[in-house]
Scaffold this motif. Structure first.
Motif, PDB file in Angstrom:
ATOM      1  N   MET A   1     -18.439  22.028  66.695  1.00  0.00           N
ATOM      2  CA  MET A   1     -17.936  20.700  66.361  1.00  0.00           C
ATOM      3  C   MET A   1     -18.553  20.178  65.075  1.00  0.00           C
ATOM      4  SD  MET A   1     -19.590  19.458  69.806  1.00  0.00           S
ATOM      5  CE  MET A   1     -18.677  20.911  70.363  1.00  0.00           C
ATOM      6  N   PRO A   2     -18.247  20.833  63.982  1.00  0.00           N
ATOM      7  CA  PRO A   2     -18.856  20.427  62.701  1.00  0.00           C
ATOM      8  C   PRO A   2     -18.347  19.050  62.237  1.00  0.00           C
ATOM      9  CG  PRO A   2     -17.953  22.660  62.572  1.00  0.00           C
ATOM     10  CD  PRO A   2     -17.443  22.049  63.836  1.00  0.00           C
ATOM     11  N   TYR A   3     -19.197  18.417  61.450  1.00  0.00           N
ATOM     12  CA  TYR A   3     -18.832  17.166  60.783  1.00  0.00           C
ATOM     13  C   TYR A   3     -19.089  17.366  59.295  1.00  0.00           C
ATOM     14  CZ  TYR A   3     -19.197  12.428  59.010  1.00  0.00           C
ATOM     15  OH  TYR A   3     -19.040  11.283  58.261  1.00  0.00           O
ATOM     16  N   VAL A   4     -18.060  17.149  58.493  1.00  0.00           N
ATOM     17  CA  VAL A   4     -18.193  17.349  57.053  1.00  0.00           C
ATOM     18  C   VAL A   4     -17.841  16.055  56.326  1.00  0.00           C
ATOM     19  CG1 VAL A   4     -17.411  18.676  55.047  1.00  0.00           C
ATOM     20  CG2 VAL A   4     -17.519  19.771  57.297  1.00  0.00           C
ATOM     21  N   ASN A   5     -18.707  15.649  55.436  1.00  0.00           N
ATOM     22  CA  ASN A   5     -18.465  14.455  54.618  1.00  0.00           C
ATOM     23  C   ASN A   5     -18.380  14.870  53.155  1.00  0.00           C
ATOM     24  OD1 ASN A   5     -20.374  11.722  53.384  1.00  0.00           O
ATOM     25  ND2 ASN A   5     -18.239  11.631  53.949  1.00  0.00           N
ATOM     26  N   ILE A   6     -17.244  14.543  52.541  1.00  0.00           N
ATOM     27  CA  ILE A   6     -17.023  14.869  51.135  1.00  0.00           C
ATOM     28  C   ILE A   6     -16.997  13.570  50.336  1.00  0.00           C
ATOM     29  CG2 ILE A   6     -15.411  15.878  49.466  1.00  0.00           C
ATOM     30  CD1 ILE A   6     -14.320  17.630  51.741  1.00  0.00           C
ATOM     31  N   LYS A   7     -17.888  13.445  49.382  1.00  0.00           N
ATOM     32  CA  LYS A   7     -17.906  12.255  48.518  1.00  0.00           C
ATOM     33  C   LYS A   7     -17.483  12.655  47.117  1.00  0.00           C
ATOM     34  CE  LYS A   7     -21.727   9.947  50.894  1.00  0.00           C
ATOM     35  NZ  LYS A   7     -20.991   8.998  51.733  1.00  0.00           N
ATOM     36  N   VAL A   8     -16.474  11.971  46.601  1.00  0.00           N
ATOM     37  CA  VAL A   8     -16.042  12.189  45.217  1.00  0.00           C
ATOM     38  C   VAL A   8     -15.880  10.831  44.546  1.00  0.00           C
ATOM     39  CG1 VAL A   8     -14.854  14.390  45.650  1.00  0.00           C
ATOM     40  CG2 VAL A   8     -13.608  12.234  45.922  1.00  0.00           C
ATOM     41  N   THR A   9     -15.935  10.848  43.227  1.00  0.00           N
ATOM     42  CA  THR A   9     -15.663   9.612  42.504  1.00  0.00           C
ATOM     43  C   THR A   9     -14.181   9.261  42.643  1.00  0.00           C
ATOM     44  OG1 THR A   9     -15.565  11.064  40.574  1.00  0.00           O
ATOM     45  CG2 THR A   9     -17.512   9.673  40.792  1.00  0.00           C
ATOM     46  N   ARG A  10     -13.899   7.952  42.678  1.00  0.00           N
ATOM     47  CA  ARG A  10     -12.509   7.503  42.781  1.00  0.00           C
ATOM     48  C   ARG A  10     -11.878   7.519  41.395  1.00  0.00           C
ATOM     49  NH1 ARG A  10     -12.981   2.924  45.593  1.00  0.00           N
ATOM     50  NH2 ARG A  10     -12.280   3.807  47.549  1.00  0.00           N
ATOM     51  N   GLU A  11     -11.114   8.539  41.143  1.00  0.00           N
ATOM     52  CA  GLU A  11     -10.480   8.688  39.828  1.00  0.00           C
ATOM     53  C   GLU A  11      -9.405   9.756  39.969  1.00  0.00           C
ATOM     54  OE1 GLU A  11     -12.974  10.769  36.877  1.00  0.00           O
ATOM     55  OE2 GLU A  11     -14.322  11.254  38.503  1.00  0.00           O
ATOM     56  N   GLY A  12      -8.433   9.705  39.085  1.00  0.00           N
ATOM     57  CA  GLY A  12      -7.386  10.705  39.136  1.00  0.00           C
ATOM     58  C   GLY A  12      -7.848  12.008  38.517  1.00  0.00           C
ATOM     59  N   THR A  13      -7.441  13.106  39.104  1.00  0.00           N
ATOM     60  CA  THR A  13      -7.765  14.415  38.522  1.00  0.00           C
ATOM     61  C   THR A  13      -6.490  15.217  38.263  1.00  0.00           C
ATOM     62  OG1 THR A  13      -8.105  15.313  40.745  1.00  0.00           O
ATOM     63  CG2 THR A  13     -10.052  14.531  39.573  1.00  0.00           C
ATOM     64  N   VAL A  14      -5.355  14.590  38.519  1.00  0.00           N
ATOM     65  CA  VAL A  14      -4.071  15.204  38.120  1.00  0.00           C
ATOM     66  C   VAL A  14      -3.295  14.147  37.335  1.00  0.00           C
ATOM     67  CG1 VAL A  14      -3.934  16.889  39.994  1.00  0.00           C
ATOM     68  CG2 VAL A  14      -3.058  14.570  40.361  1.00  0.00           C
ATOM     69  N   PRO A  15      -2.331  14.577  36.501  1.00  0.00           N
ATOM     70  CA  PRO A  15      -1.602  13.614  35.659  1.00  0.00           C
ATOM     71  C   PRO A  15      -0.964  12.491  36.467  1.00  0.00           C
ATOM     72  CG  PRO A  15      -1.088  15.875  35.005  1.00  0.00           C
ATOM     73  CD  PRO A  15      -1.898  15.961  36.266  1.00  0.00           C
ATOM     74  N   GLY A  16      -1.147  11.268  36.008  1.00  0.00           N
ATOM     75  CA  GLY A  16      -0.490  10.134  36.640  1.00  0.00           C
ATOM     76  C   GLY A  16      -1.224   9.545  37.824  1.00  0.00           C
ATOM     77  N   ALA A  17      -2.317  10.181  38.254  1.00  0.00           N
ATOM     78  CA  ALA A  17      -3.032   9.685  39.429  1.00  0.00           C
ATOM     79  C   ALA A  17      -4.275   8.909  39.014  1.00  0.00           C
ATOM     80  CB  ALA A  17      -3.425  10.841  40.341  1.00  0.00           C
ATOM     81  N   ALA A  18      -4.552   7.816  39.745  1.00  0.00           N
ATOM     82  CA  ALA A  18      -5.746   7.014  39.474  1.00  0.00           C
ATOM     83  C   ALA A  18      -6.775   7.188  40.581  1.00  0.00           C
ATOM     84  CB  ALA A  18      -5.363   5.543  39.348  1.00  0.00           C
ATOM     85  N   ALA A  19      -6.480   8.092  41.500  1.00  0.00           N
ATOM     86  CA  ALA A  19      -7.375   8.338  42.629  1.00  0.00           C
ATOM     87  C   ALA A  19      -7.028   9.706  43.204  1.00  0.00           C
ATOM     88  CB  ALA A  19      -7.195   7.256  43.687  1.00  0.00           C
ATOM     89  N   THR A  20      -7.815  10.138  44.174  1.00  0.00           N
ATOM     90  CA  THR A  20      -7.489  11.377  44.869  1.00  0.00           C
ATOM     91  C   THR A  20      -6.115  11.214  45.511  1.00  0.00           C
ATOM     92  OG1 THR A  20      -9.844  11.532  45.373  1.00  0.00           O
ATOM     93  CG2 THR A  20      -8.382  13.029  46.550  1.00  0.00           C
ATOM     94  N   THR A  21      -5.226  12.174  45.332  1.00  0.00           N
ATOM     95  CA  THR A  21      -3.876  12.039  45.884  1.00  0.00           C
ATOM     96  C   THR A  21      -3.862  12.459  47.353  1.00  0.00           C
ATOM     97  OG1 THR A  21      -3.234  14.317  45.348  1.00  0.00           O
ATOM     98  CG2 THR A  21      -2.928  12.655  43.626  1.00  0.00           C
ATOM     99  N   PRO A  22      -2.843  11.985  48.091  1.00  0.00           N
ATOM    100  CA  PRO A  22      -2.705  12.423  49.494  1.00  0.00           C
ATOM    101  C   PRO A  22      -2.660  13.947  49.615  1.00  0.00           C
ATOM    102  CG  PRO A  22      -1.232  10.582  49.056  1.00  0.00           C
ATOM    103  CD  PRO A  22      -1.844  10.959  47.739  1.00  0.00           C
ATOM    104  N   GLU A  23      -2.013  14.615  48.659  1.00  0.00           N
ATOM    105  CA  GLU A  23      -1.925  16.081  48.717  1.00  0.00           C
ATOM    106  C   GLU A  23      -3.311  16.706  48.559  1.00  0.00           C
ATOM    107  OE1 GLU A  23       0.036  14.137  46.850  1.00  0.00           O
ATOM    108  OE2 GLU A  23       1.763  14.303  48.203  1.00  0.00           O
ATOM    109  N   GLN A  24      -4.112  16.133  47.667  1.00  0.00           N
ATOM    110  CA  GLN A  24      -5.461  16.670  47.473  1.00  0.00           C
ATOM    111  C   GLN A  24      -6.315  16.460  48.727  1.00  0.00           C
ATOM    112  OE1 GLN A  24      -6.403  14.533  43.793  1.00  0.00           O
ATOM    113  NE2 GLN A  24      -6.385  16.465  42.657  1.00  0.00           N
TER     114      GLN A  24
END
Lengths: 82, 82, 82, 82, 82, 82
Positions: A1-24
């Motif tokens: 029962m692992p628990y994983v926490n991923i922290k990233v900066t809130r910013e777009g990393t693909v064209p047109g995105a200002a945040a992590t996209t739902p697909e990412q």
């Protein structure tokens, strides 16, 4: 029962995105869950993944905020080009 | 001086609510503080409780986001009824 | 699917114990899981609880480590008695 | 490569501010990075600092939320003055 | 500059191991770093991964510790066979 | 009532030490508590600091564990000298 926490900066990393996209987010969750199954045999049903997006001015590296850090990197790169 | 962090998905769990209600937060804080006093003798004055509400698309289980996971559960339940 | 992290100092709080006892851990896990069910309807099967015991010299309060903090409290209490 | 997480309540602590100011965040990031270099020789380039601002009603102490805790403190202070 | 924290129970998941093996840790670190590069373009050089192994009696699910939870699962499975 | 968590690799950073020394821990706790008072006016009495020492093989950067990362750095430095 692992628990994983991923922290990233809130910013777009693909064209047109200002945040992590739902697909990412979906790709991160699937990728981490698969990894824990492949490496350790952990069933995805019992793996929790929590993604935190952190405002860039709340994340520090090199003693400064991320926006200032990137500015310093840009200036250093430009300096080398001169 | 315990420190307790409670992470839940940001969603309503009582009628009309779209998030954890102030009453629920108060009940969680009081309940956890009381528990640490009863079980370990920790005075509530020195117990910190931090509640994090996590957007559902940022929480993964079963290799997918929570909304998708719930959709799968509903479909499985409906499949059984047929 | 809540995730709860409880951090306490590693020390005995019942006679003869030098750390949190197995019974105390069980009581914390049951108590927190019950609380999340009562307050928010979260089924215990999907609640994870992780207990971290932290060495006392690794925990700070009042600008000093816990052992030093307790020593200061004792001295203050004795000072009042004089 | 230290990782430091600072959690504070989301509220103003200087006149006119309703939250931690950009200047305060910069000072926290610089201060923590300098500290890790001075005490442990850790180069700031490899120190990450993440600041979390937590809504006051999501932070508990003394078995109640921070706003209620402060209210209790004010009432206790007023009681002493009478 | 992502930060990833992976928490797993301290137990062997391959023959002869009583804990996560060095090879498994390396595979987790590489896998997560690669994932963040593929999904978000994050360079591995700036991705930190921290693995926490948690004693099984310190991890709760279903309102009980992991060892007790597994015992319940075994008994339920045996009950079905009868 | 800030909560600060400092994670560092478990290793000596002064001669003769194989881990963070008690003096270093005290300096980190005092330094962080002072910083939060100076920058935000937070009284040290209500600041908690928790230091986690993480085994080097449990910490990843650059897609590898810290010991392997350092080895790569040494080899790169030696390569440049040739």
């Amino acid at each position: 029962m692992p628990y994983v926490n991923i922290k990233v900066t809130r910013e777009g990393t693909v064209p047109g995105a200002a945040a992590t996209t739902p697909e990412q987010k979906m790709a991160l969750i699937k990728g981490v869950s698969d990894l824990l199954f492949e490496v350790m045999g952990k069933p995805p049903q019992s793996t929790f993944v929590v993604i935190d997006e952190v405002d860039m001015e709340n994340w520090g590296v090199g003693g400064v905020t991320v926006p200032e850090y990137r500015q310093q990197e840009r200036e250093a790169a430009e300096g080398k080009l001169k």
